[in-house]
Enzyme design. Structure first.
Site, PDB file in Angstrom:
ATOM      1  N   VAL A 172       0.826  -1.208   0.000  1.00 35.59           N
ATOM      2  CA  VAL A 172       0.000   0.000   0.000  1.00 35.59           C
ATOM      3  C   VAL A 172       0.864   1.263   0.000  1.00 35.59           C
ATOM      4  O   VAL A 172       0.397   2.349   0.325  1.00 35.59           O
ATOM      5  CB  VAL A 172      -0.970   0.019   1.199  1.00 35.59           C
ATOM      6  CG1 VAL A 172      -2.058  -1.016   1.011  1.00 35.59           C
ATOM      7  CG2 VAL A 172      -0.251  -0.185   2.522  1.00 35.59           C
ATOM      8  N   CYS A 173       2.131   1.132  -0.380  1.00 41.52           N
ATOM      9  CA  CYS A 173       3.045   2.273  -0.425  1.00 41.52           C
ATOM     10  C   CYS A 173       3.220   2.736  -1.862  1.00 41.52           C
ATOM     11  O   CYS A 173       3.430   1.918  -2.758  1.00 41.52           O
ATOM     12  CB  CYS A 173       4.399   1.883   0.175  1.00 41.52           C
ATOM     13  SG  CYS A 173       5.412   3.314   0.515  1.00 41.52           S
TER      14      CYS A 173
END
Length: 325
Positions: A172-173
């Site tokens: 999720v980066c």
């Protein structure tokens, strides 16, 4: 320098030395404690909460509590009152230093403190390590996140007891998309590069997509592996449960996302939905069994025996499989 990531590498088996994989010891020592597994859930709001921390501590797993909307002093007090170790996260700002002051004044000493910021190779981290060491000298300080050998050397020299390596490889980066920087896509070789200079433990943070990636992280120098997406989405996970077309999912978002920050400013994270996976305890048991299998394939009996194996780099520019001694 060779550039590769988890999906480009396979480890090579050595002669098996055990009758059963269950004989292999997947435990690892960090600071003064030994834990059942070299994995720790990411210190993110959708991955861990107080009840998960307590359960993990009671069952000999390592945890790091997140630092968002939390009274760290009360958390340490509660964990110690329940007879287990305390492991907290701090930033580098004035309220974080005030937390250290409060802990010291109350005689509360967390066994582990993680200084957790997106770009950990910074004077602010140097100053925070010094501040913690002056006020809480017996706390084991983990500092990060970093991506280069120079950063690991600096953090160790500044007094960190362990470093956290990984900038932007998480599921999720979006750091690499937003900034053009990071270890996304080559996290495993960044780990190898950093481990060459490290004299203290490294926690590999991000990029883990399967249990076999834990063994690969150990092979290339990690002592502990921080994992987000594989731990998100459990029944106990604090992320909001969402139903889509009759299927259940749990919310999972990055610490640098607008969902976590509450505003759209310096956003380097996003939100995804993880399918609900069942109970966390079952995943940890499966992980332990898989790491034990990895140790048996390495011809070993203990976790660090994985460091002795050779590996191949698959495909890419290597024109086939390429053996590296």
């Amino acid at each position: 320098m060779e550039i590769f990531d988890y999906d480009n590498i396979l480890l090579l088996p050595r002669k098996c030395r055990v009758e059963s994989r269950s004989e292999c010891d997947a435990g690892v020592t960090l600071g003064s404690r030994t834990f059942r597994l070299p994995v720790v859930p990411a210190n993110m709001k959708t991955v861990i909460d107080e009840s998960i921390c307590l359960w993990m501590a009671q069952n000999d797993y390592f945890y790091v509590m997140h630092r968002f909307d939390l009274d760290n002093v009360q958390f340490v007090r509660d964990m110690h009152a329940k007879g287990v170790y305390a492991s907290i996260s701090l930033g580098v700002k004035a309220p974080d230093r005030a937390t250290v002051d409060e802990l010291a004044a109350a005689g509360l000493v967390p066994e582990y403190i993680t200084i957790d910021i997106a770009h950990g190779h910074a004077d602010s981290v140097r100053d925070m390590i010094g501040y913690i060491k002056a006020k809480l000298p017996t706390s084991f300080v983990i500092a990060g996140n970093v991506a280069t050998p120079e950063a690991v050397i600096d953090l160790e020299n500044w007094g960190a007891d362990a470093t956290k390596v990984g900038v932007g490889p998480g599921k999720v980066c979006i750091t690499k998309l937003k900034t053009g920087f990071g270890t996304g896509g080559w996290q495993l070789s960044a780990l190898k590069w950093c481990a060459r200079v490290a004299t203290k433990p490294i926690i590999a943070d991000g990029g883990i997509r399967s249990h076999g990636d834990i063994a690969k992280s150990i092979r290339f120098g990690a002592s502990m592996v921080m994992i987000g997406s594989l731990f998100a989405g459990h029944e106990e996970s604090p992320g909001k449960t969402v139903e889509v077309n009759g299927e259940l999912f749990k919310e999972y978002y990055g610490s640098a996302s607008d969902f976590n920050k509450g505003e759209y400013k310096h956003v380097e994270g996003k939100r995804i939905l993880e399918p609900v996976k069942g109970k966390l305890a079952n995943t940890l048991i499966e992980m332990e069994q898989d790491v034990q299998s990895s140790i048996s394939y390495a011809g070993g009996t203990k976790l660090m025996d994985i460091r002795k194996v050779n590996y191949v780099i698959l495909g890419g520019d290597n024109a086939g499989e390429h053996l590296l001694m």
